[in-house]
Design a protein around this motif. Structure first.
Motif, mmCIF file in Angstrom:
data_model
loop_
_atom_site.group_PDB
_atom_site.id
_atom_site.type_symbol
_atom_site.label_atom_id
_atom_site.label_comp_id
_atom_site.label_asym_id
_atom_site.label_seq_id
_atom_site.Cartn_x
_atom_site.Cartn_y
_atom_site.Cartn_z
ATOM 1 N N VAL A 24 0.672 -1.210 0.142
ATOM 2 C CA VAL A 24 0.112 -0.075 0.036
ATOM 3 C C VAL A 24 0.899 1.271 -0.100
ATOM 4 O O VAL A 24 0.504 2.112 -0.628
ATOM 5 C CB VAL A 24 -0.973 0.079 1.158
ATOM 6 C CG1 VAL A 24 -1.860 1.080 1.223
ATOM 7 C CG2 VAL A 24 -1.854 -1.210 1.243
ATOM 8 N N GLU A 25 1.852 1.215 0.770
ATOM 9 C CA GLU A 25 2.892 2.648 0.954
ATOM 10 C C GLU A 25 3.279 2.579 -0.568
ATOM 11 O O GLU A 25 3.565 3.885 -1.009
ATOM 12 C CB GLU A 25 3.994 2.268 1.696
ATOM 13 C CG GLU A 25 4.653 3.374 2.040
ATOM 14 C CD GLU A 25 4.061 4.531 2.837
ATOM 15 O OE1 GLU A 25 4.291 5.702 2.424
ATOM 16 O OE2 GLU A 25 2.897 4.384 3.380
ATOM 17 N N PHE A 28 0.815 4.517 -2.364
ATOM 18 C CA PHE A 28 0.829 6.090 -2.132
ATOM 19 C C PHE A 28 1.909 7.020 -2.592
ATOM 20 O O PHE A 28 1.750 7.982 -3.081
ATOM 21 C CB PHE A 28 0.940 6.150 -0.335
ATOM 22 C CG PHE A 28 0.865 7.368 0.052
ATOM 23 C CD1 PHE A 28 -0.223 8.512 0.155
ATOM 24 C CD2 PHE A 28 2.279 8.013 0.495
ATOM 25 C CE1 PHE A 28 -0.004 9.501 0.401
ATOM 26 C CE2 PHE A 28 2.205 9.349 0.849
ATOM 27 C CZ PHE A 28 1.257 9.995 1.118
ATOM 28 N N ALA A 55 -4.314 3.272 -2.771
ATOM 29 C CA ALA A 55 -3.867 3.029 -1.364
ATOM 30 C C ALA A 55 -5.038 3.488 -0.561
ATOM 31 O O ALA A 55 -5.110 2.953 0.591
ATOM 32 C CB ALA A 55 -2.547 4.170 -1.144
ATOM 33 N N ASN A 60 -5.336 3.988 3.724
ATOM 34 C CA ASN A 60 -4.207 4.846 3.832
ATOM 35 C C ASN A 60 -4.893 6.286 3.946
ATOM 36 O O ASN A 60 -5.518 6.699 2.845
ATOM 37 C CB ASN A 60 -3.365 4.740 2.683
ATOM 38 C CG ASN A 60 -2.218 5.759 3.043
ATOM 39 O OD1 ASN A 60 -2.322 6.842 3.316
ATOM 40 N ND2 ASN A 60 -0.921 5.313 2.727
ATOM 41 N N ARG A 62 -3.849 9.464 4.529
ATOM 42 C CA ARG A 62 -3.079 10.517 3.744
ATOM 43 C C ARG A 62 -3.510 10.210 2.305
ATOM 44 O O ARG A 62 -3.643 11.328 1.795
ATOM 45 C CB ARG A 62 -1.655 10.178 4.030
ATOM 46 C CG ARG A 62 -0.905 11.320 3.450
ATOM 47 C CD ARG A 62 -0.958 12.644 4.447
ATOM 48 N NE ARG A 62 -0.167 13.501 3.455
ATOM 49 C CZ ARG A 62 -0.455 14.755 2.813
ATOM 50 N NH1 ARG A 62 -2.109 14.958 2.806
ATOM 51 N NH2 ARG A 62 -0.128 15.587 2.280
ATOM 52 N N ALA A 63 -3.479 9.076 1.890
ATOM 53 C CA ALA A 63 -3.917 8.816 0.486
ATOM 54 C C ALA A 63 -5.367 9.350 0.251
ATOM 55 O O ALA A 63 -5.566 10.139 -0.848
ATOM 56 C CB ALA A 63 -3.680 7.360 -0.272
#
Length: 98
Positions: A24-25, A28, A55, A60, A62-63
């Motif tokens: 996932v990172e 992002f 993401a 996530n 932030r995404a």
């Protein structure tokens, strides 16, 4: 210029490799690369939205925020295209996992 292009390609290819594996990172980070033009990559908001969306689907936060920020600068058809590309990526990923 050639070094920054090589750097961008390397960064994108390495992050794509990780994204295929479900990282996932990496999704992002690809969103960040395409939304900001990091490492000499071209800014592509459709591509950035796609990666932020992927993401965000995995939780996530932030995404989710970044996706909303760039969506404000995109047309409805660009957002629809990004969503279409994200769905296609998920379908391809599911086939690879099966």
């Amino acid at each position: 210029m050639a070094n920054s292009l090589k750097s961008a390609r390397f960064l994108i290819e390495s992050r794509l490799h990780d994204a295929v594996r479900g990282n996932v990172e990496a999704c992002f980070e690809l969103g960040m690369v395409y939304s900001s033009g990091a490492a000499g990559a071209d800014i592509d908001l459709v591509e950035a939205h796609k990666w932020f969306n992927l993401a965000a689907l995995s939780g996530n936060a932030r995404a989710q925020e970044c996706r909303a920020e760039i969506a404000a600068d995109m047309s409805a058809s660009e957002i629809a295209e990004a969503q279409k590309q994200a769905r296609a990526w998920l379908q391809t990923a599911n086939r690879r996992a099966a």
